[in-house]
Design a protein around this motif. Structure first.
Motif, short mmCIF file in Angstrom:
data_model
loop_
_atom_site.label_atom_id
_atom_site.label_comp_id
_atom_site.label_asym_id
_atom_site.label_seq_id
_atom_site.Cartn_x
_atom_site.Cartn_y
_atom_site.Cartn_z
N ASP A 145 -1.60 -1.02 -12.35
CA ASP A 145 -1.70 -1.76 -10.82
C ASP A 145 -2.25 -0.99 -9.67
N GLU A 146 -1.60 -0.16 -9.30
CA GLU A 146 -1.24 -0.06 -8.05
C GLU A 146 -2.45 0.76 -8.14
N ILE A 147 -2.72 1.64 -9.29
CA ILE A 147 -5.06 2.20 -9.08
C ILE A 147 -5.35 1.50 -9.22
N ARG A 148 -5.76 0.46 -9.30
CA ARG A 148 -6.82 0.02 -9.54
C ARG A 148 -6.90 -0.57 -8.85
N GLU A 149 -5.75 -1.35 -7.40
CA GLU A 149 -5.99 -2.03 -6.39
C GLU A 149 -6.32 -0.61 -5.45
N LEU A 150 -6.07 0.15 -5.31
CA LEU A 150 -6.38 1.62 -4.27
C LEU A 150 -7.81 1.76 -4.64
N ASP A 151 -7.84 1.49 -6.02
CA ASP A 151 -9.52 1.95 -6.82
C ASP A 151 -9.68 4.19 -6.04
N ILE A 152 -8.00 4.08 -7.11
CA ILE A 152 -8.36 6.00 -6.79
C ILE A 152 -8.87 6.78 -8.14
N GLU A 153 -9.97 7.87 -7.60
CA GLU A 153 -9.73 8.68 -9.28
C GLU A 153 -8.85 8.60 -9.75
N THR A 154 -8.74 8.76 -11.03
CA THR A 154 -7.39 9.02 -11.28
C THR A 154 -7.48 9.77 -13.18
N ILE A 155 -6.75 11.06 -13.03
CA ILE A 155 -7.33 11.50 -15.10
C ILE A 155 -5.65 11.51 -14.68
N TYR A 156 -5.62 10.74 -16.52
CA TYR A 156 -4.38 10.47 -17.23
C TYR A 156 -3.97 11.50 -18.23
#
Ligand SMILES: Cc1cc2nc3c(=O)[nH]c(=O)nc-3n(C[C@H](O)[C@H](O)[C@H](O)COP(=O)(O)OP(=O)(O)OC[C@H]3O[C@@H](n4cnc5c(N)ncnc54)[C@H](O)[C@@H]3O)c2cc1C
Ligand code: FES
Length: 253
Positions: A145-156
């Protein structure tokens, strides 16, 4: 200082988000800093627990923390309800050094190491690349949710391959990092030591945040000492929790 719980909610099993309000006008923290927190639960456990600030919601005088239930302290915290108050000491410790945003910034989180890196990402003008690794799905998706809110490019990345890439945060970092990049990391000591070795090999600058066990949080009890590269001891609570990887004696951690 007392703060009021505005929200305390389970994200996925064992992982919780807590928003605290009425922090007071003079509560001004920076990414990488933490608070010592405890509820009004008597003497079990007696000591407050250190938790990183995950989001600064200055406009509302609120902060958000995200935590994983490990033992008695975090379990007690998870049982608290909106409207109850907690005792807060902080913000404590040294923040991450401000990133030079002309360089590519990679944030590397080992599961519950993500919250301070989310705070850092939220303070940056240029979006960093976030790599979040964990044993299994819940150890990485809790922060979505935090990642979506900040719109950060992410590798899981997960060790069992149940979400994102299969592997570890460090194997993924090694695939993407270059010598001129700036790396910030938080996670278990083993992961931070691997990043220190990689930094030596590739030549990138890296700042890591420790999650050592703490008793006092203010440099009094000496419970959080780690070996400095110069042979002396430093205290994670007072001298850290953020250190340049070159500051630490990784062979004697
Ligand atoms: C600067 C800093 C920032 C932190 N930020 C966060 C955060 O944002 N979110 C979060 O969930 N946690 C964070 N932690 C870790 C958190 O403080 C511990 O998980 C918590 O104190 C555990 O307390 P407890 O009473 O629940 O567990 P305890 O009853 O004290 O311990 C339960 C079990 O967990 C182990 N354990 C306890 N603390 C740690 C630790 N630090 N590392 C590894 N194993 C441990 C114990 O050895 C024991 O086996 C941070 C720690 C530091 C120092
Ligand atoms: S926790 Fe007491 S000195 Fe660091």
């Amino acid at each position: 200082m007392k703060a009021t719980i505005k929200e305390n909610r389970e994200l996925v099993p064992r992982y919780f988000t807590m928003t605290l309000s009425e922090m007071g006008d003079d509560f001004r923290g920076e990414p990488g800093q933490f608070v010592m927190i405890r509820g009004d639960w008597g003497s079990d456990p007696l000591l407050a627990r250190p938790l990183s600030i995950c989001r600064f919601l200055h406009e509302d005088g609120q902060i958000r923390i995200v935590y994983r239930v490990m033992g008695r302290g975090t379990r007690r915290l998870s049982e608290m309800k909106a409207g109850q108050t907690v005792d807060i000491n902080g913000p404590l410790g040294n923040p991450f050094p401000r990133p030079d945003e002309s360089r590519r910034v990679l944030l590397t989180a080992g599961a519950i190491g993500a919250p301070p890196l989310i705070a850092l990402a939220g303070s940056m003008a240029v979006s960093p690349l976030l790599i979040i690794g964990g044993r299994t799905r819940n150890d990485v998706v809790f922060i979505s949710d935090e990642i979506r809110e900040l719109d950060i490019e992410t590798i899981y990345v997960t060790e069992d391959g149940s979400y994102g890439q299969k592997g570890t945060a460090v194997t993924e970092l090694a695939r993407h990092v270059g010598g001129n990049d700036l790396v910030y990391a938080c996670g278990p000591n083993r992961m931070l030591a691997e990043i220190a070795r990689l930094s030596e090999e590739i030549g990138f600058e890296a700042h890591v945040s420790f999650e050592e066990r703490m008793a006092c949080g203010i440099g009094v009890c000496l419970g959080c000492a780690v070996r400095h590269a110069n042979g002396t001891y430093v205290h994670v609570c007072k001298d850290g929790p953020v250190f340049n990887v070159t500051d630490i004696d990784w062979d004697r951690l």
